[in-house]
Design an enzyme around this catalytic site. Structure first.
Site, mmCIF file in Angstrom:
data_model
loop_
_atom_site.group_PDB
_atom_site.id
_atom_site.type_symbol
_atom_site.label_atom_id
_atom_site.label_comp_id
_atom_site.label_asym_id
_atom_site.label_seq_id
_atom_site.Cartn_x
_atom_site.Cartn_y
_atom_site.Cartn_z
ATOM 1 N N GLU A 295 -1.119 -19.035 -23.464
ATOM 2 C CA GLU A 295 -0.386 -18.857 -24.710
ATOM 3 C C GLU A 295 0.091 -20.263 -25.066
ATOM 4 O OE1 GLU A 295 3.023 -15.897 -26.461
ATOM 5 O OE2 GLU A 295 3.483 -16.950 -24.596
ATOM 6 N N ASP B 162 2.116 -17.074 -19.834
ATOM 7 C CA ASP B 162 3.097 -16.946 -20.904
ATOM 8 C C ASP B 162 3.706 -18.316 -21.213
ATOM 9 O OD1 ASP B 162 4.823 -15.125 -22.564
ATOM 10 O OD2 ASP B 162 6.383 -16.019 -21.314
#
Length: 656
Positions: A363, A327
């Site tokens: 990401e 993330d």
């Protein structure tokens, strides 16, 4: 009680006659180990820990065993303006905790100096390492990733026993496995299952975090999702692997749930705030907020790098996972001068003997300076490609001058992933993810509807490149519903026929809706829970069929960039696309002609993909067949009818 020799592992390590505890704190004047009873309620002892020259505090507790509950207290200067948060009243969770005795819950006392928090903070539990056999990853780039929020995915499944619903173990239930196999899933990507805490504004609103992107302990599994601990995860991974499905863990190493200056003191802040978090240079009391979550983990610090690496190794060694999705992964590459693809942490992950063959998915953005880094991560990182998402959405929405951008994304985004000499795409193509509209909501809403989140609809993205097909949200209009369903089919077709790795969020294959909520992180309820009885089986079958087609023709999942002779771009009349065709403002039709292996016919064939974005039927003329004619793979084994239906994608293959 005796002090061990300098060689040790951080955390709690079982030995023959006790447990060695070690925790890092550069600035604490004193760290104590706190031992608790089996219920984690009564503090039994506080033991002073000795500090060595490396900054670790450690103590050996003779007679301590597996199952021992513990925490730390750190004393020293309390001066938040100088980045020092030492408060011996705060019980602190071991950053290396591998199991917790309960879930985190928010309480205002966690942020108030000198108020004891031992009654509300989870206790770490000493566990014995139980390694599993480490096998090569099942998943390979170009495969099909299925993004799953474990709780919402299984809470309403009618065949999963009630006691198992909402847990990782439910993924191994035969009915869930059957759904994954029907779809042809190559790997499930599990949204965070490590221990997290609710954001402090949620409890007063009667809401709770349902996504898990607010971690405290980076290795410990959340007891709400994985009550059986690491064994439950390892058993589930093994069950999925037995069906040739890999497991990718979505992990958060960019921030922690201790949040900003007004947040909780639970672990790293109370142990060594200046080491674990990034601060504005020359202003140690001011946290850098490149994550938008109040703090930023200092991935450039050697102690933090070691924690991240040890966390990744832990999940490989003890659960056998295929890999990881990171993330806000730009944080992992942030150093003093900004993002670097050659940062120490990224380089160490890629070179680590236990990690270098794992699936690594970034990401590739954060909100800090230079935070958007799509295409700039080192090989072998795959990257979430939001450009693919937006270019495909705007094409199907009907925006002008979108055909070229759509086809570039459809063919693997070579404009992005060849920039640094790359010869293959590292794109993870997706149209919807946990963050944003579901696929059905994308074609049912022009604006977000986040009122239930308690922020007056201010939260969530405002620009979604969405459309509603003539009515906003819920409707009984049959024509609108039919148009939405056709659009979802076309979007799913585009995704499964795109070159590179693809990702579909659980439920999108069946038309799942969140009522237009595009930021449903705080909705642990019927808004996000998957209503299996409402899923459209026809849409599911469409996705399953496309998954089968994708596996049958390697040209669709290969990652090498297309070369001359691999594909021809034609008009629907079968003529080569001209510059005028590419640049026509509202051209929404195309015929892609691939030469590829056919694993069913076991020979080289031509595969034709016809796209019609328009709202009317279009004449279609396939090139003369080199074999025994063309047949449709959507309308199974039927010859082409000379027309391409509105808002559709059709696939044909030559028979030999």
């Amino acid at each position: 009680m005796t002090i061990t020799a300098p060689s040790f592992a951080p955390g709690a390590t079982l030995s023959g006659d006790g447990v060695e505890f070690a925790v890092y704190s550069r600035d604490a004047a004193r760290v104590e180990l706190c031992l608790f009873d089996n219920d984690g309620a009564k503090e039994l002892a506080r033991l002073a820990m000795g500090r060595d020259e490396s900054g670790f505090h450690r103590v050996f507790v003779e007679g301590a065993t597996e199952g021992t509950r513990y925490g730390f207290r750190a004393d020293g200067i309390y001066s938040p303006d100088h980045g020092l948060w030492f408060d011996p009243a705060k019980l602190l969770v071991d950053p290396y905790a591998k199991q917790l005795d309960r879930a985190f819950r928010h309480d205002g006392r966690l942020a108030v100096f000198s108020i004891d928090t031992a009654d509300i903070v989870p206790k770490a539990v000493v566990v014995r390492d139980r390694p599993v056999a480490i096998e090569p990853p099942i998943f390979r780039p170009g495969g099909f990733v299925y993004e799953v929020a474990v709780r919402s995915f299984t809470m309403l499944h009618p065949e999963v026993p009630e006691a198992m619903r909402g847990t990782v173990a439910a993924l191994a239930h035969p009915a869930v496995l059957a759904h994954l196999k029907r779809l042809g899933v190559d790997a499930v990507e599990l949204m965070p299952i490590t221990a997290w805490i609710d954001e402090r504004h949620l409890p007063p609103l009667g809401l709770s975090n349902s996504w898990g992107y607010n971690p405290i302990a980076l290795m410990a599994l959340d007891p709400r999702l994985v009550p059986g601990g690491m064994k439950e995860l390892a058993d589930t991974v093994a069950a999925l692997r037995a069906e040739n499905i890999g497991v990718i863990l979505d992990l958060v190493f960019n921030h922690s749930g201790e949040s900003d200056r007004h947040g909780a003191t639970l672990s790293m802040r109370g142990l060594d705030n200046l080491t674990y978090y990034r601060h504005v240079p020359d202003r140690p009391g001011e946290l850098i907020n490149d994550t938008g979550c109040g703090n930023t983990i200092a991935g450039e610090h050697p102690v933090v790098r070691q924690l991240v690496l040890d966390s990744l190794r832990h999940f490989v060694r003890h659960a056998g996972v295929d890999g990881f999705r990171f993330d806000l992964a730009t944080i992992l590459g942030r150093e003093a001068d900004g993002f670097s693809a050659g940062s120490a942490l990224l380089s160490e992950i890629c070179a680590d003997p236990l990690l270098k063959d794992r699936v690594l998915i970034a990401e590739p953005w954060d909100i800090g300076p230079g935070g958007y880094q799509l295409g700039n991560f080192p090989t072998p990182f795959l990257e979430w490609n939001d450009r693919y998402r937006d270019d495909t959405r705007t094409f199907w929405r009907g925006d002008s001058h979108r055909l070229g951008a759509f086809v570039t994304a459809f063919a693997g985004s070579s404009d992005i992933f060849s920039r640094h000499g790359g010869e293959e795409t590292r794109s993870v193509n997706f149209l919807a993810a946990h963050d944003g509209f579901t696929l059905m909501d994308l074609v049912s809403h022009t604006v977000k509807h986040n009122g239930a989140n308690g922020e007056d609809n201010r939260d969530g993205h405002n620009e979604n490149h969405s459309w509603n097909n003539g009515a906003e949200g819920a409707t009984t209009d049959g024509a609108v519903l039919s148009a939405r369903r056709a659009d979802v089919k076309a979007l799913i077709s585009s995704l499964f026929l795109s070159r590179g790795t693809i990702m579909l969020t659980a439920g999108d294959e069946g038309g799942r809706s969140q009522g237009g909520n595009n930021n449903a992180y705080c909705q642990d309820n019927a808004i996000t829970w998957m209503h299996w009885d409402r899923l459209d089986d026809g849409l599911i079958e469409h996705a399953a069929m496309l998954s089968t087609i994708r596996k049958r023709f390697p040209a669709l999942s290969e990652t090498a960039f297309l070369r001359d002779g691999d594909v021809e771009w034609l008009t629907l009349s079968g003529h080569p696309m001209s510059v005028a065709d590419w640049e026509a403002p509202f051209n929404g039709t195309l015929l892609a002609l691939f030469r590829t292996a056919d694993l069913q016919q076991q020979q080289s064939v031509r595969l034709a993909i016809a796209i019609n974005r328009t709202h009317g039927e279009q004449a279609l003329a396939l090139p003369p067949s080199e074999g025994h004619g063309w047949v449709s793979l959507i309308s199974v084994n039927q010859p082409p009818v000379g027309l391409l239906f509105p808002r559709s994608v059709e696939i044909f293959v030559e028979k030999y």
